[in-house]
Design an enzyme around this catalytic site. Sequence first.
Site, PDB file in Angstrom:
ATOM      1  N   HIS A 104       0.767  -1.381  -0.023  1.00  0.00           N
ATOM      2  CA  HIS A 104      -0.052   0.147  -0.131  1.00  0.00           C
ATOM      3  C   HIS A 104       0.820   1.196  -0.156  1.00  0.00           C
ATOM      4  O   HIS A 104       0.562   2.435   0.453  1.00  0.00           O
ATOM      5  CB  HIS A 104      -0.996   0.092   1.331  1.00  0.00           C
ATOM      6  CG  HIS A 104      -1.771  -1.218   1.302  1.00  0.00           C
ATOM      7  ND1 HIS A 104      -2.893  -1.489   0.906  1.00  0.00           N
ATOM      8  CD2 HIS A 104      -1.398  -2.505   2.097  1.00  0.00           C
ATOM      9  CE1 HIS A 104      -3.310  -2.580   1.260  1.00  0.00           C
ATOM     10  NE2 HIS A 104      -2.377  -3.166   1.918  1.00  0.00           N
TER      11      HIS A 104
ATOM     12  N   SER B 253      14.911  21.877 -16.296  1.00  0.00           N
ATOM     13  CA  SER B 253      13.671  22.825 -16.332  1.00  0.00           C
ATOM     14  C   SER B 253      14.241  24.036 -16.944  1.00  0.00           C
ATOM     15  O   SER B 253      15.376  24.532 -16.612  1.00  0.00           O
ATOM     16  CB  SER B 253      13.199  22.805 -15.314  1.00  0.00           C
ATOM     17  OG  SER B 253      12.092  24.151 -15.252  1.00  0.00           O
TER      18      SER B 253
ATOM     19  N   LYS C 175      16.035  21.913 -10.930  1.00  0.00           N
ATOM     20  CA  LYS C 175      15.427  20.825 -11.278  1.00  0.00           C
ATOM     21  C   LYS C 175      16.441  19.719 -12.355  1.00  0.00           C
ATOM     22  O   LYS C 175      17.126  20.208 -13.188  1.00  0.00           O
ATOM     23  CB  LYS C 175      14.200  20.849 -12.259  1.00  0.00           C
ATOM     24  CG  LYS C 175      13.122  21.699 -11.437  1.00  0.00           C
ATOM     25  CD  LYS C 175      12.346  20.769 -10.220  1.00  0.00           C
ATOM     26  CE  LYS C 175      11.796  19.720 -11.044  1.00  0.00           C
ATOM     27  NZ  LYS C 175      10.274  19.900 -11.448  1.00  0.00           N
TER      28      LYS C 175
ATOM     29  N   GLU D 158       9.883   8.677 -17.133  1.00  0.00           N
ATOM     30  CA  GLU D 158       8.578   9.253 -17.342  1.00  0.00           C
ATOM     31  C   GLU D 158       7.961   9.129 -18.529  1.00  0.00           C
ATOM     32  O   GLU D 158       6.668   8.741 -18.797  1.00  0.00           O
ATOM     33  CB  GLU D 158       8.523  10.737 -16.992  1.00  0.00           C
ATOM     34  CG  GLU D 158       8.616  11.015 -15.626  1.00  0.00           C
ATOM     35  CD  GLU D 158       8.686  12.643 -15.597  1.00  0.00           C
ATOM     36  OE1 GLU D 158       7.759  13.290 -15.265  1.00  0.00           O
ATOM     37  OE2 GLU D 158      10.008  13.309 -15.525  1.00  0.00           O
TER      38      GLU D 158
END
Length: 470
Positions: A168, A289, A295, A302
């Site tokens: 979980h 970024s 970043k 992804e």
Amino acid sequence: MTDQKKSEQSTTSEKPWGGRFSEPTDAFVERFTASVGFDQRLYHHDITGSIAHATMLASVGVLTDQERDAIIEGLNGVKADIESGAFEWSVSLEDVHMNVEARLTDRIGITGKKLHTGRSRNDQVATDIRLYLRDEIDVIAEELTRLKAGLLDLAEREADTIMPGFTHLQTAQPVTFGHHLMAWYEMLVRDADRLQDCRKRVNVMPLGAAALAGTTYPIDRDMTARLLGFDRPTENSLDSVGDRDFAIEFCSFASLLMTHLSRFSEELVLWTSAQFDFIDLPDRFCTGSSIMPQKKNPDVPELVRGKTGRVNGHLISLLTLMKSQPLAYNKDNQEDKEPLFDTVDTIKGCLKAYADMIPAIRSKADNMRVAAKQGFSTATDLADYLVKKGVPFRDAHEIVGKSVAFGVAEGRDLSEMSLEELRQFSDVIGEDVFDVLTLEGSVQARNHLGGTAPEQVRAAVARARARLAG
Ligand code: ARG
């Protein structure tokens, strides 16, 4: 000249099937029904199939040896033209098959028109796709092996590294990072098995089915199958030209592979975040970024996660394409190619990215360890300890529950409590309890086939290496 212009000028006599037509194809219909824009990538397999077909026709006496030699030489010339970029694809010639055949006839004259004896584009295209897919399956299988080998090396390096195991997405029990990596490995083993299983059904030869019913020439299908490296000819001519379930099966393999890579990706994305900070992905697999200078984004995982969508979509496209089609060949089947090609391209790209990236992953063992200590991850170990001292499991569960509640109130882990504190909940607890409350004790105790102990991880890696080599 643009394709549109060219097609507007085409006449019925230019079409290999133009004989029974009295007016030219509508210019839009010509473009709408053409597949040459995407099926030209089959040229190599189309020519290979034609060479085998011509060789077989000569061996059964339908072509002379001279005709066969002229056809083979001509086809090799067409291939060289395509590969040099000199070949002009024509939309009015509809597809790769008619483009190649028309150029063959341009080159060698009337003999070129004999190539299509005893076959149809229906069995030709089914053969081309199978040859294409078989080759791509072999490339994909190699890339999967490279990924699996990289994963084994990483798992071995990380056999002792302790991290939290989750259920979980809540800290559950400590596990070794190597063991976690080997879970991914097992998924890829099943994917590779599925791919090889699919290959068996891909590698069957439809040639000889002709349009749908077979052909009146004395063909030797075993010979053509042998020449093309197929395991055997197909059994039924109608099924041979109408069936695309081998492509659906491949796409279903691809969907499961992408499902696995998406889960893998999701974890890499989580683990590179500041909140987890379990691993480092080298800069070359990340991007920055344009506005936030700090970043470093895990773009590769992804994107792989995102590409699962199109691969699943292609599976549904092909299933829907095939659904309710009456026997035998229908033009619907021309729509099989783009989803299949994109599936192949997509999974090759994802596998390459992963096979390159996985060996470059570096664990941040200290952070993983700190996280593994949080959330009372050795609570089950305390329960097992009590059971081994004669306490029934349900009572042990209760005792540990109370100890955890105490730890939550005090802000301390079980391993940080004194013996006296632990003994408030059960007097069977002795000094030896601390052996099982440590992270190392916890993982080492799960020392059986399939367990998380470092020794088991090393044994699993060794077994997997032997299988991978064999
Ligand atoms: N371009 C067609 C396809 O991809 C080739 C077969 C065409 N056969 C036909 N009878 N129109 O399916």
